[in-house]
Design an enzyme around this catalytic site. Structure first.
Site, PDB file in Angstrom:
ATOM      1  N   ALA A  26       0.895  -1.213   0.138  1.00 13.40           N
ATOM      2  CA  ALA A  26      -0.058  -0.049   0.010  1.00 13.40           C
ATOM      3  C   ALA A  26       0.961   1.372  -0.100  1.00 13.40           C
ATOM      4  O   ALA A  26       0.478   2.431  -0.589  1.00 13.40           O
ATOM      5  CB  ALA A  26      -0.984  -0.251   1.115  1.00 13.40           C
ATOM      6  N   ARG A  38      -2.964   0.313   7.565  1.00 10.20           N
ATOM      7  CA  ARG A  38      -2.505   0.071   8.832  1.00 10.20           C
ATOM      8  C   ARG A  38      -1.799   0.987   9.365  1.00 10.20           C
ATOM      9  O   ARG A  38      -1.359   0.868  10.745  1.00 10.20           O
ATOM     10  CB  ARG A  38      -1.800  -1.297   8.874  1.00 10.20           C
ATOM     11  N   ILE A 106      -4.889  -3.682  -4.867  1.00 12.52           N
ATOM     12  CA  ILE A 106      -5.999  -4.019  -5.612  1.00 12.52           C
ATOM     13  C   ILE A 106      -6.257  -2.815  -6.686  1.00 12.52           C
ATOM     14  O   ILE A 106      -7.314  -2.945  -7.342  1.00 12.52           O
ATOM     15  CB  ILE A 106      -7.433  -4.366  -5.084  1.00 12.52           C
ATOM     16  N   ASP A 107      -5.572  -1.694  -6.772  1.00  9.23           N
ATOM     17  CA  ASP A 107      -6.020  -0.617  -7.514  1.00  9.23           C
ATOM     18  C   ASP A 107      -5.649  -0.476  -9.005  1.00  9.23           C
ATOM     19  O   ASP A 107      -6.060   0.576  -9.641  1.00  9.23           O
ATOM     20  CB  ASP A 107      -5.101   0.665  -6.729  1.00  9.23           C
ATOM     21  N   HIS A 122      -3.834 -10.016  -4.253  1.00 15.86           N
ATOM     22  CA  HIS A 122      -5.351  -9.687  -3.638  1.00 15.86           C
ATOM     23  C   HIS A 122      -6.284  -9.382  -4.483  1.00 15.86           C
ATOM     24  O   HIS A 122      -7.251  -8.737  -4.124  1.00 15.86           O
ATOM     25  CB  HIS A 122      -5.001  -8.666  -2.482  1.00 15.86           C
ATOM     26  N   CYS A 154     -26.841  -9.026 -11.081  1.00 14.28           N
ATOM     27  CA  CYS A 154     -26.487  -9.291 -12.735  1.00 14.28           C
ATOM     28  C   CYS A 154     -27.773  -9.004 -13.482  1.00 14.28           C
ATOM     29  O   CYS A 154     -28.674  -9.164 -13.134  1.00 14.28           O
ATOM     30  CB  CYS A 154     -26.221 -10.736 -12.630  1.00 14.28           C
ATOM     31  N   SER A 194       6.015  -1.797   1.458  1.00 12.79           N
ATOM     32  CA  SER A 194       5.131  -2.934   2.018  1.00 12.79           C
ATOM     33  C   SER A 194       5.812  -2.911   3.516  1.00 12.79           C
ATOM     34  O   SER A 194       7.181  -2.960   3.505  1.00 12.79           O
ATOM     35  CB  SER A 194       5.167  -4.244   1.291  1.00 12.79           C
ATOM     36  N   SER A 195       4.876  -3.023   4.347  1.00  8.66           N
ATOM     37  CA  SER A 195       5.453  -3.389   5.899  1.00  8.66           C
ATOM     38  C   SER A 195       5.801  -4.754   6.057  1.00  8.66           C
ATOM     39  O   SER A 195       6.315  -5.242   7.142  1.00  8.66           O
ATOM     40  CB  SER A 195       4.056  -2.934   6.826  1.00  8.66           C
ATOM     41  N   ASN A 215      11.098   1.521   1.993  1.00 13.21           N
ATOM     42  CA  ASN A 215       9.850   1.478   2.530  1.00 13.21           C
ATOM     43  C   ASN A 215      10.075   2.861   3.735  1.00 13.21           C
ATOM     44  O   ASN A 215      11.094   2.866   4.174  1.00 13.21           O
ATOM     45  CB  ASN A 215       9.422   0.437   3.544  1.00 13.21           C
TER      46      ASN A 215
END
Length: 247
Positions: A26, A38, A106-107, A122, A154, A194-195, A215
């Site tokens: 993220a 987070r 997921i962007d 993801h 649908c 990323s953490s 990071n």
């Protein structure tokens, strides 16, 4: 971020050219205006319990609530644009330094930036699918339906649709197995934003001989990394591009 650290990362990428893969979280997308999950105080999960509102259980047991929060949290992401960090990784791939990007995001911003090989472990926000007939629709259509009704359906069979993202309680998708295979073919994993606290994606950082981390905050894998750069993805990777004469 010292020049010597940037040079060390550039040298590591050059030494593993064609055998490196990036792993993003993220933190790379916060520079595109997308909140992470987070971070203390600002992370999305500080104000929304994902297990309560955005899990598989919520989707089936409380679909109206699920879609209300899903649209609120992720709807604005559809308009986000890639930043310098995404663009730099696309350039590194085009120049052959990395073979692709494994992303926890997921962007879809890696694809927008021009990355060709992206393992979305993801899932993604581009589409939804009908849980009855399997038909796929653009996410934008599902969100448009929510302006008229509480649950998108649908248009063919009337079944309920669900996002093509990995919700809490879902199994990992085929993309994760593909990502594992990509790491096994690599000698270097470049972690960006990323953490390394989300399982099982964080395990990928421990499966190659060499590791580099970009990071803003420390990660559990810093101790085994060849290079650790504390800073934003955009500035750091842009500096690496200049060091490699790609900028």
């Amino acid at each position: 971020m010292a020049d010597t650290d940037v040079r060390s990362l550039a040298e590591l990428l050059a030494a593993n050219k064609g055998h490196a893969v990036a792993l993003t979280g993220a933190g790379i997308s916060t520079e595109s205006g997308i909140p992470d999950f987070r971070s203390p105080g600002t992370g999305l999960w500080n104000r929304i319990d994902p297990m309560e509102y955005l899990s598989v259980d919520a989707l089936y047991a409380r679909p109206e609530t699920f879609w209300q929060y899903f649209a609120e949290v992720f709807g604005p992401t559809l308009a986000a644009q890639p930043n310098a960090g995404h663009l730099a990784l696309a350039k590194l791939e085009a120049a052959g330094f990395i073979t692709g990007v494994i992303t926890q995001n997921i962007d879809g911003l890696h694809q927008k930036a021009g990355s060709r090989t992206v393992y979305e472990v993801h899932g993604h926000l581009r589409t939804v699918h009908c849980q009855s007939c399997g038909r796929t629709y653009p996410m934008s259509e599902a969100l448009a339906q929510l302006k008229k009704e509480p649950i998108p359906h649908c248009s063919e069979c009337g079944g309920r649709v669900r996002p093509d993202v990995v919700l809490f309680g879902d199994m990992m998708p085929a993309a994760f197995s593909q990502a594992v295979a990509a790491v096994e073919r690599s000698s270097l994993v470049l972690v960006v934003g990323s953490s390394l606290t989300v399982s099982p994606a964080n395990s990928l950082a421990f499966q190659t001989p060499h590791l580099a981390i970009v990071n803003r905050e420390p990660t559990p894998a810093d101790g085994r990394a060849d290079v650790v750069l504390s800073g934003g993805a955009g500035d750091t990777l842009s500096a690496v591009l200049r060091e490699l004469n790609l900028a």
